[in-house]
Design an enzyme around this catalytic site. Structure first.
Site, PDB file in Angstrom:
ATOM      1  N   GLU A  83       0.933  -1.150   0.019  1.00 53.73           N
ATOM      2  CA  GLU A  83       0.020   0.130   0.009  1.00 53.73           C
ATOM      3  C   GLU A  83       0.807   1.287   0.050  1.00 53.73           C
ATOM      4  O   GLU A  83       0.422   2.097  -0.703  1.00 53.73           O
ATOM      5  CB  GLU A  83      -0.936   0.047   1.184  1.00 53.73           C
ATOM      6  CG  GLU A  83      -2.010  -1.271   1.359  1.00 53.73           C
ATOM      7  CD  GLU A  83      -1.364  -2.559   2.016  1.00 53.73           C
ATOM      8  OE1 GLU A  83      -2.090  -3.020   2.787  1.00 53.73           O
ATOM      9  OE2 GLU A  83      -0.176  -2.629   2.225  1.00 53.73           O
ATOM     10  N   CYS A 104      -2.633  -3.595   7.086  1.00 48.92           N
ATOM     11  CA  CYS A 104      -2.447  -3.951   8.511  1.00 48.92           C
ATOM     12  C   CYS A 104      -2.710  -2.749   9.352  1.00 48.92           C
ATOM     13  O   CYS A 104      -2.694  -1.903   8.880  1.00 48.92           O
ATOM     14  CB  CYS A 104      -0.746  -4.384   8.687  1.00 48.92           C
ATOM     15  SG  CYS A 104       0.320  -2.835   8.345  1.00 48.92           S
ATOM     16  N   THR A 162      11.759 -44.545  -6.956  1.00 48.09           N
ATOM     17  CA  THR A 162      12.310 -43.315  -6.811  1.00 48.09           C
ATOM     18  C   THR A 162      13.839 -43.565  -6.933  1.00 48.09           C
ATOM     19  O   THR A 162      14.791 -42.605  -7.088  1.00 48.09           O
ATOM     20  CB  THR A 162      12.114 -42.770  -5.567  1.00 48.09           C
ATOM     21  OG1 THR A 162      12.598 -43.360  -4.390  1.00 48.09           O
ATOM     22  CG2 THR A 162      10.817 -42.466  -5.333  1.00 48.09           C
ATOM     23  N   GLU A 180      12.611 -32.848   0.164  1.00 52.80           N
ATOM     24  CA  GLU A 180      13.383 -33.416  -0.786  1.00 52.80           C
ATOM     25  C   GLU A 180      14.003 -34.498  -0.246  1.00 52.80           C
ATOM     26  O   GLU A 180      15.177 -34.430   0.368  1.00 52.80           O
ATOM     27  CB  GLU A 180      14.236 -32.432  -1.574  1.00 52.80           C
ATOM     28  CG  GLU A 180      13.670 -31.392  -2.285  1.00 52.80           C
ATOM     29  CD  GLU A 180      14.430 -30.878  -3.223  1.00 52.80           C
ATOM     30  OE1 GLU A 180      15.342 -31.364  -3.891  1.00 52.80           O
ATOM     31  OE2 GLU A 180      14.193 -29.461  -3.637  1.00 52.80           O
ATOM     32  N   THR A 236      12.186 -43.073   3.814  1.00 50.46           N
ATOM     33  CA  THR A 236      11.629 -43.403   5.247  1.00 50.46           C
ATOM     34  C   THR A 236      11.228 -41.859   5.549  1.00 50.46           C
ATOM     35  O   THR A 236      10.238 -41.953   6.361  1.00 50.46           O
ATOM     36  CB  THR A 236      13.031 -43.426   5.980  1.00 50.46           C
ATOM     37  OG1 THR A 236      13.421 -44.697   5.296  1.00 50.46           O
ATOM     38  CG2 THR A 236      12.941 -43.442   7.211  1.00 50.46           C
ATOM     39  N   LEU A 237      11.928 -40.914   5.203  1.00 48.15           N
ATOM     40  CA  LEU A 237      11.029 -39.477   5.629  1.00 48.15           C
ATOM     41  C   LEU A 237       9.625 -39.277   5.041  1.00 48.15           C
ATOM     42  O   LEU A 237       9.122 -38.595   5.875  1.00 48.15           O
ATOM     43  CB  LEU A 237      12.095 -38.320   5.530  1.00 48.15           C
ATOM     44  CG  LEU A 237      11.721 -36.886   6.116  1.00 48.15           C
ATOM     45  CD1 LEU A 237      11.331 -37.076   7.540  1.00 48.15           C
ATOM     46  CD2 LEU A 237      12.925 -36.148   5.761  1.00 48.15           C
TER      47      LEU A 237
END
Length: 388
Positions: free
Chosen positions: A55, A78, A164, A307, A311-312
């Site tokens: 703004e 705001c 993968t 990325e 497992t994760l």
């Protein structure tokens, strides 16, 4: 009453807001158009956190022409003193006649207060025009403000049969160069890139935004508009603190390591390399994933890109923490012995599956990019946004 012309001007404000896609964190991306007598008299967008809001830039460019104008703003202005003065005060002082906001600010410090102050000052206010698009532009900011968690995306490159990497771990490169360039877009808009220690040990990545490739991803990343590429925070989950001190990811600092063990000697060595180590164990001796993401939210991370390996990926999906999947699908088959996308354990009923909703499907070079969101309940539907 809102009109088709209002839609046109708000679309322009949203386009301006996109210019801050990679530079405003932890603040939201906001654009503003000032229109008087059906003509643009001022425009601005929030460029960098700590600097003037959209703004203010628009009012500066308009000057006296802002008097009696309509301000089209992609987020409620705001009303509190932060790094900069309240934008509502500037709009009131400039004597704008009308404010059209796309969405109410989810920040509890604002949350309707800005709209109320404008109305109290006699300014006509309408809110909700193109709200879906505005929320999509700041999906991580909305998530952090309403849920205390960043918006978590998982980027996965895979074969058509959902693999993968080969059984021996070889994965470079499943997808083509165009897909790898496209990843830079998602990295560039993220506040942090998250990976696990297994990926670090296997691939030794840097996980940085590569500017020469980034500029090929579309006009949003024209560095003449956005300035210098901001490197996201690199985040490593390393329960046993096995990260080698020679790892590429430790170059140039800007790294946070979450672990489950106390190792004073290793921690001090990592700190000397510019890394921050945070201990957040769960009952199983692993990193507490929910606390880890809340920790990232606390330091201002709106969007986080994972990325990582199966497992994760599996742990985050099982914990219900993944919001969106970015899947790059290569037209090849790697077979049943190759590594999968996510370790989810055995499902014994179809009702245990993780339901997804397609958002965007398109070709990226020879590969296919699929954007899909995790559906958490029957009511948890999403409208389809537009992706570059």
């Amino acid at each position: 009453m809102l009109s088709a012309q209002d839609d046109l001007w708000m679309a322009g404000a949203l386009h301006l807001a996109e210019r801050g896609l990679q530079t405003t964190s932890p603040n939201p991306r906001v654009g503003c158009l000032l229109v008087r007598n059906n003509k643009i008299v001022g425009e601005g967008w929030h460029q960098y956190a700590g600097q003037a809001h959209a703004e203010i830039y628009a009012l500066r460019s308009a000057g006296e022409a802002a008097h009696g104008a309509t301000a089209y703003i992609t987020l409620e202005p705001c009303s509190h003193q932060g790094s900069t003065p309240p934008c509502v005060d500037a709009l009131i002082t400039a004597n704008v006649a009308r404010v059209v906001a796309a969405a109410q600010d989810p920040n509890p410090r604002v949350a309707g207060k800005g709209i109320q102050r404008l109305r109290t000052a006699g300014i006509e206010v309408e809110c909700g025009l193109m709200e879906v698009a505005a929320r999509e532009l700041n999906i991580g900011f909305f998530s952090r403000m309403t849920h205390g968690l960043p918006w978590l995306r998982s980027k996965i490159a895979m074969s058509l049969d959902g693999r993968t990497a080969l059984h021996n771990g070889v994965s470079q490169w499943i997808t083509g160069v165009e897909a790898r360039q496209d990843v830079q877009y998602w990295r560039g808009r993220s506040c942090a890139i998250l990976t696990g220690i297994d990926t670090i040990l296997a691939d030794n990545p840097r996980l940085t935004v590569r500017e020469p490739q980034l500029t090929k991803c579309g006009p949003t990343f024209d560095t003449q508009k956005t300035g210098v590429v901001r490197q996201p925070l690199r985040v490593i989950l390393d329960s046993q603190l096995k990260l080698p001190l020679t790892a590429n990811i430790l170059r140039n600092g800007n790294v946070v390591i979450y672990t489950a063990v106390q190792d004073t000697v290793k921690t001090e060595a990592l700190k000397k390399l510019g890394a921050r180590v945070i201990i957040l164990p769960d009952a199983a001796g692993q990193v507490d994933l929910t606390k880890m993401l809340r920790s990232l939210a606390d330091i201002g991370c709106n969007e986080v890109l994972t990325e990582a390996g199966s497992t994760l990926n599996g742990a985050l999906l099982r914990a219900g923490l993944v919001n969106e999947l970015i899947l790059y699908v290569s037209p090849q088959l790697l077979g049943d012995l190759a590594r999968g996308v996510a370790k989810l354990g055995e499902l014994i009923m179809l009702s245990q599956n993780i339901k997804l909703q397609w958002q965007d499907v398109r070709n990226i070079g020879a590969d296919l990019r699929i954007v899909a969101r995790v559906v958490r309940s029957q009511e948890d539907g999403y409208l389809r946004p537009t992706y570059p």
